[in-house]
Design an enzyme around this catalytic site. Structure first.
Site, PDB file in Angstrom:
ATOM      1  N   SER A   1      42.238 -16.805  -0.989  1.00  9.42           N
ATOM      2  CA  SER A   1      43.142 -15.686  -0.701  1.00  9.42           C
ATOM      3  C   SER A   1      44.566 -16.140  -0.972  1.00  9.42           C
ATOM      4  O   SER A   1      44.848 -17.342  -0.959  1.00  9.42           O
ATOM      5  CB  SER A   1      42.989 -15.293   0.771  1.00  9.42           C
TER       6      SER A   1
ATOM      7  N   TYR B   1      42.364 -17.430   9.588  1.00 12.04           N
ATOM      8  CA  TYR B   1      41.884 -16.923   8.292  1.00 12.04           C
ATOM      9  C   TYR B   1      42.603 -17.642   7.144  1.00 12.04           C
ATOM     10  O   TYR B   1      41.967 -18.220   6.259  1.00 12.04           O
ATOM     11  CB  TYR B   1      42.107 -15.405   8.212  1.00 12.04           C
TER      12      TYR B   1
HETATM   13  P1  NDP Z   1      34.293  -7.423   4.123  1.00  6.40           P
HETATM   14  O1  NDP Z   1      34.698  -7.648   5.529  1.00  6.40           O
HETATM   15  O2  NDP Z   1      34.316  -6.042   3.574  1.00  6.40           O
HETATM   16  O3  NDP Z   1      32.883  -8.086   3.842  1.00  6.40           O
HETATM   17  C1  NDP Z   1      32.631  -9.364   4.349  1.00  6.40           C
HETATM   18  C2  NDP Z   1      31.178  -9.672   4.216  1.00  6.40           C
HETATM   19  O4  NDP Z   1      30.915 -10.902   4.902  1.00  6.40           O
HETATM   20  C3  NDP Z   1      30.299  -8.610   4.883  1.00  6.40           C
HETATM   21  O5  NDP Z   1      29.159  -8.416   4.078  1.00  6.40           O
HETATM   22  C4  NDP Z   1      29.920  -9.240   6.197  1.00  6.40           C
HETATM   23  O6  NDP Z   1      28.693  -8.808   6.700  1.00  6.40           O
HETATM   24  C5  NDP Z   1      29.849 -10.695   5.785  1.00  6.40           C
HETATM   25  N1  NDP Z   1      29.931 -11.560   6.972  1.00  6.40           N
HETATM   26  C6  NDP Z   1      30.927 -11.603   7.870  1.00  6.40           C
HETATM   27  N2  NDP Z   1      30.610 -12.455   8.853  1.00  6.40           N
HETATM   28  C7  NDP Z   1      29.391 -12.960   8.541  1.00  6.40           C
HETATM   29  C8  NDP Z   1      28.525 -13.851   9.204  1.00  6.40           C
HETATM   30  N3  NDP Z   1      28.825 -14.387  10.386  1.00  6.40           N
HETATM   31  N4  NDP Z   1      27.350 -14.156   8.625  1.00  6.40           N
HETATM   32  C9  NDP Z   1      27.002 -13.594   7.455  1.00  6.40           C
HETATM   33  N5  NDP Z   1      27.763 -12.717   6.781  1.00  6.40           N
HETATM   34  C10 NDP Z   1      28.958 -12.393   7.347  1.00  6.40           C
HETATM   35  O7  NDP Z   1      35.272  -8.357   3.251  1.00  6.40           O
HETATM   36  P2  NDP Z   1      35.669  -8.301   1.711  1.00  6.40           P
HETATM   37  O8  NDP Z   1      34.556  -7.819   0.905  1.00  6.40           O
HETATM   38  O9  NDP Z   1      37.005  -7.691   1.630  1.00  6.40           O
HETATM   39  O10 NDP Z   1      35.908  -9.867   1.450  1.00  6.40           O
HETATM   40  C11 NDP Z   1      35.050 -10.674   0.669  1.00  6.40           C
HETATM   41  C12 NDP Z   1      35.747 -11.988   0.447  1.00  6.40           C
HETATM   42  O11 NDP Z   1      36.971 -11.774  -0.254  1.00  6.40           O
HETATM   43  C13 NDP Z   1      36.139 -12.707   1.735  1.00  6.40           C
HETATM   44  O12 NDP Z   1      35.960 -14.099   1.543  1.00  6.40           O
HETATM   45  C14 NDP Z   1      37.606 -12.383   1.900  1.00  6.40           C
HETATM   46  O13 NDP Z   1      38.271 -13.369   2.642  1.00  6.40           O
HETATM   47  C15 NDP Z   1      38.051 -12.372   0.458  1.00  6.40           C
HETATM   48  N6  NDP Z   1      39.266 -11.623   0.184  1.00  6.40           N
HETATM   49  C16 NDP Z   1      39.287 -10.256   0.269  1.00  6.40           C
HETATM   50  C17 NDP Z   1      40.434  -9.547  -0.024  1.00  6.40           C
HETATM   51  C18 NDP Z   1      40.489  -8.051   0.053  1.00  6.40           C
HETATM   52  O14 NDP Z   1      41.573  -7.484  -0.205  1.00  6.40           O
HETATM   53  N7  NDP Z   1      39.414  -7.366   0.347  1.00  6.40           N
HETATM   54  C19 NDP Z   1      41.667 -10.250  -0.440  1.00  6.40           C
HETATM   55  C20 NDP Z   1      41.549 -11.691  -0.474  1.00  6.40           C
HETATM   56  C21 NDP Z   1      40.388 -12.324  -0.176  1.00  6.40           C
HETATM   57  P3  NDP Z   1      28.581  -7.403   7.518  1.00  6.40           P
HETATM   58  O15 NDP Z   1      28.704  -6.337   6.480  1.00  6.40           O
HETATM   59  O16 NDP Z   1      27.250  -7.473   8.118  1.00  6.40           O
HETATM   60  O17 NDP Z   1      29.710  -7.382   8.475  1.00  6.40           O
END
Ligand code: NDP
Length: 246
Positions: free
Chosen positions: A153, A166
């Site tokens: 990020s 984070y």
């Molecule tokens: P979301 O919160 O929309 O999705 C996160 C995913 O991770 C979900 O599928 C969630 O599952 C899963 N997850 C969370 N906790 C756990 C756990 N304990 N065990 C297993 N799975 C878990 O996030 P994004 O799609 O936005 O983010 C994806 C990646 O991109 C992340 O690493 C984030 O840090 C990074 N990122 C995103 C940005 C953005 O603007 N969106 C910007 C910069 C980085 P569930 O659906 O069941 O909750």
């Protein structure tokens, strides 16, 4: 936007594990990898969401995925060993891991950051990807060439107020990626890189920026070219890089 036009069969016969595959960027990445021919292993904590992605991939006629309901916050070493054994029996090797699952935690000053939430965020964003990678390494080693992609990020490259655990977990993710890439550079066929997705329309983004109009940021589909590039053979020489998807 990172520019890359993937050939139709870029990921044919490749076995790729995606964490957090039930929603957001992970969901789109899993479906995209499958559309380009990969057999995807869908790992996430909410079974119903994973099943939905599974059904959509099957309905589209793409290779049948595998389902791994696992909570990365509570998963122990033996869970990852069990997963590795299952994947070894089923596939013999894996060609890629997309470490995508993350927790945002809370947005608050370090001074008042809840230590319990700190541990949760570090567990999901850093410790679990470390352990999962370590335990899956023998299966990655068996691939002709393998790609490990971590998700970083902008707040993992320069510290920003109130992003707490984070942002710091993302700095550590960059460090883990660089260390691993340097270790594997001359000793294996595994390449290791980071993607910084940039602002992307997901639940996490909406939680972090509740006042933002979601239509003003990129969709997960928009940022897929870099994901495809790093998972496919056009990036064979790319190792130790942290690349921007947009
Ligand atoms: P979301 O919160 O929309 O999705 C996160 C995913 O991770 C979900 O599928 C969630 O599952 C899963 N997850 C969370 N906790 C756990 C756990 N304990 N065990 C297993 N799975 C878990 O996030 P994004 O799609 O936005 O983010 C994806 C990646 O991109 C992340 O690493 C984030 O840090 C990074 N990122 C995103 C940005 C953005 O603007 N969106 C910007 C910069 C980085 P569930 O659906 O069941 O909750």
């Amino acid at each position: 936007m990172f520019e890359y036009q993937a050939p139709e069969n870029l990921l044919r016969d490749r076995i790729i594990l995606v964490t957090g595959a039930g929603s957001g960027i992970g969901r789109t990445a899993a479906k995209t990898f499958a559309a380009y021919g990969a057999t995807v292993i869908l790992l996430g904590r909410t079974l119903e969401k994973l099943e939905q992605v599974y059904d959509e991939i099957e309905a589209a006629g793409h290779p049948q995925p595998a389902l791994v309901p696992l909570n990365l916050e509570s998963a122990q070493e033996h869970d990852f060993v069990e997963l590795t054994n299952t994947l070894e029996q089923e596939f013999g090797h894996i060609d890629g891991i997309l470490h995508n699952a993350s927790l945002l935690g809370v947005r608050t000053p370090i001074e008042s950051y809840d230590p319990v939430i700190w541990q949760q965020v570090m567990q999901v964003n850093l410790n679990a990807p470390f352990l999962l990678t370590q335990i899956l390494m023998p299966l990655l080693d068996k691939a002709e060439n393998a790609s490990i992609v971590f998700t970083s990020s902008t707040v993992g490259r320069k510290g920003r107020a109130y992003w707490g655990a984070y942002g710091i977990s993302k700095f550590a993710t960059e460090g883990l990626m660089q260390t691993l890439a340097d270790e594997l550079e001359t000793t294996s066929n595994i390449r290791t890189n980071c993607i910084n997705p940039g602002a992307t329309r997901t639940q996490m983004r909406a939680n972090a920026y509740p006042a933002e109009n979601p239509a003003s940021v990129a969709s997960p589909e928009d940022i897929m070219p870099l994901y495809l590039y790093l998972m496919g053979s056009d990036s064979l020489e790319v190792n130790g890089q942290s690349l921007d998807a947009q």
